[in-house]
Design a protein around this motif. Structure first.
Motif, PDB file in Angstrom:
ATOM      1  N   TRP A 178       0.834  -1.206   0.000  1.00  0.00           N
ATOM      2  CA  TRP A 178       0.000   0.000   0.000  1.00  0.00           C
ATOM      3  C   TRP A 178       0.869   1.257   0.000  1.00  0.00           C
ATOM      4  N   GLY A 179       1.993   1.202   0.731  1.00  0.00           N
ATOM      5  CA  GLY A 179       2.900   2.341   0.754  1.00  0.00           C
ATOM      6  C   GLY A 179       3.459   2.664  -0.615  1.00  0.00           C
ATOM      7  N   SER A 180       3.821   1.616  -1.368  1.00  0.00           N
ATOM      8  CA  SER A 180       4.332   1.825  -2.725  1.00  0.00           C
ATOM      9  C   SER A 180       3.254   2.398  -3.640  1.00  0.00           C
ATOM     10  N   LEU A 181       2.033   1.855  -3.528  1.00  0.00           N
ATOM     11  CA  LEU A 181       0.933   2.360  -4.359  1.00  0.00           C
ATOM     12  C   LEU A 181       0.619   3.819  -4.037  1.00  0.00           C
ATOM     13  N   ALA A 182       0.645   4.149  -2.744  1.00  0.00           N
ATOM     14  CA  ALA A 182       0.361   5.536  -2.358  1.00  0.00           C
ATOM     15  C   ALA A 182       1.425   6.479  -2.898  1.00  0.00           C
ATOM     16  N   PRO A 204       0.342  11.482 -10.135  1.00  0.00           N
ATOM     17  CA  PRO A 204      -0.825  12.063 -10.823  1.00  0.00           C
ATOM     18  C   PRO A 204      -1.613  13.014  -9.926  1.00  0.00           C
ATOM     19  N   ALA A 205      -1.547  12.794  -8.606  1.00  0.00           N
ATOM     20  CA  ALA A 205      -2.291  13.662  -7.686  1.00  0.00           C
ATOM     21  C   ALA A 205      -1.724  15.074  -7.632  1.00  0.00           C
ATOM     22  N   LEU A 206      -0.501  15.257  -8.123  1.00  0.00           N
ATOM     23  CA  LEU A 206       0.075  16.604  -8.152  1.00  0.00           C
ATOM     24  C   LEU A 206      -0.730  17.554  -9.041  1.00  0.00           C
ATOM     25  N   ALA A 236      -0.606  15.400  -0.629  1.00  0.00           N
ATOM     26  CA  ALA A 236      -0.040  15.397   0.724  1.00  0.00           C
ATOM     27  C   ALA A 236      -0.552  14.211   1.520  1.00  0.00           C
ATOM     28  N   SER A 237      -1.829  13.890   1.378  1.00  0.00           N
ATOM     29  CA  SER A 237      -2.404  12.745   2.102  1.00  0.00           C
ATOM     30  C   SER A 237      -1.804  11.435   1.621  1.00  0.00           C
ATOM     31  N   LEU A 238      -1.644  11.302   0.308  1.00  0.00           N
ATOM     32  CA  LEU A 238      -1.045  10.082  -0.234  1.00  0.00           C
ATOM     33  C   LEU A 238       0.397   9.926   0.230  1.00  0.00           C
ATOM     34  N   LEU A 239       1.141  11.029   0.271  1.00  0.00           N
ATOM     35  CA  LEU A 239       2.511  10.966   0.765  1.00  0.00           C
ATOM     36  C   LEU A 239       2.533  10.564   2.237  1.00  0.00           C
TER      37      LEU A 239
END
Length: 348
Positions: free
Chosen positions: A245-249, A255-257, A272-275
């Motif tokens: 999950w960490g790698s996927l996030a 793309p979330a940028l 920021a949340s994904l990071l």
């Protein structure tokens, strides 16, 4: 070293290709082992440096593979040309702790259900103390320590395996250059336990250049896909659900940028949340790095690990697409999984 006929003979097999820089340290660490009943064999995979001369200067027997064929083929040749009841594989860029072989033998002989014992590498790099090597040493050590116990793929940098088990499981697949150890572990753990332990230690000359490290991790991720699809389960060891999950996030951050462009200032919350999720998924590792090297290095470490996570996910995604498109790729591990093979340990 005086042989002890009361203890099983251990054949220490060192596959090597152009590691003359670290080979002297490696072989001396084997010669200095506390275990008294060893034979040492360097299997040279057609090196073009001074590796053979280094081994011969120390009185170590050398066998050539004849044709450069990779670690798997070299390990197979070493097994065929040695006589020990136990086979100990040691990478030529690794230095063993003095009691590594003795501890591995004790564990293996003490439990007939164990087919192989693998060691854990120290967090400090052996030779090239670059920032990338320090990152890799800390990351690999922490992931190994957190996986200590039963695992499903081989850690071949230092491992001890019963010859009878090697003969039963069969040789390493010489066609595999990046995943032969994962393939071998899956085959072995159908019938035996495979144990990773901190009682067997060594110090490794880790990847010290970023490009080489990322290239290796990309292809390892890509080439695992047909194996996991064939085995119908992921590996037991490094590859925890949290790290996946960490790698996927981390991959999703890219793309979330674009979110602030579409959603306005509040859109920054998405990357920021994904990071934050990516960092939280391996929080123990980051705490470990901070304790050892402080906050400034932790910032570098976290940035590099973000890049590693993105690279691994890109490799897995590429492998999944290749698996869908190529029958040859899907059949990459078919020889390791015959139609009538028994279930893997831990599966129905």
């Amino acid at each position: 070293m005086t042989p002890d006929p009361g203890r099983p003979l251990v054949s220490v097999i060192v596959p090597n290709y152009n590691y003359a820089e670290s080979l002297d340290l490696c072989l001396r660490s084997i010669l200095d082992q506390t275990y008294p009943n060893l034979e040492i064999l360097l299997v040279d995979d057609c090196s073009t440096d001074g590796s053979v001369a280094v081994a011969e200067a120390l009185g170590v027997r050398v066998v050539s593979t004849g044709v450069n064929g990779g670690c798997g083929r070299a390990r197979n040749i070493g097994a065929a040309r040695s006589a020990g009841e136990l086979l100990c594989y040691v990478d030529s860029d690794l230095v063993l702790a003095p009691d590594a072989v003795a501890n591995a033998v004790q564990l293996l002989v003490g439990d007939p259900a164990i087919g192989a014992v693998c060691g854990i590498e120290d967090p400090e790099p052996l030779l090239h103390d670059t920032a990338v090597a320090r990152y890799r040493g800390l990351q690999y050590h922490y992931w190994s320590i957190s996986a200590e116990g039963d695992v499903s793929f081989l850690f071949p940098a230092v491992c001890l395996i019963r010859r009878t088990v090697f003969e039963e499981v069969g040789p390493f697949n010489p066609a595999l250059r990046h995943t032969e150890e994962v393939d071998y572990g899956y085959r072995l753990t159908r019938r035996y336990r495979l144990v990773l332990t901190s009682r067997v230690r060594g110090r490794h000359d880790h990847d010290h250049e970023l490009r080489g490290l990322l290239r290796k991790l990309f292809h390892r991720g890509r080439l695992r896909i047909p194996l996991y699809a064939r085995a119908r389960r992921f590996g037991q060891g490094f590859e925890t659900a949290s790290r996946a999950w960490g790698s996927l996030a981390a991959f999703g951050v890219l793309p979330a940028l674009a979110a602030p462009l579409l959603l306005g200032p509040w859109g920054v919350l998405l990357p920021a949340s994904l990071l934050g999720v990516s960092l939280a998924c391996d929080a123990g590792m980051y705490a470990f790095v901070r304790r050892r090297h402080g906050v400034p290095f932790l910032v570098f470490f976290a940035g590099l690990h973000f890049l590693v996570n993105v690279t691994i996910t890109a490799g897995v995604a590429t492998g999944a697409l290749q698996w869908l498109a190529s029958g040859t790729f899907r059949r990459l591990y078919d020889a390791s999984f015959p139609v009538d093979h028994p279930p893997l340990r831990g599966t129905a």
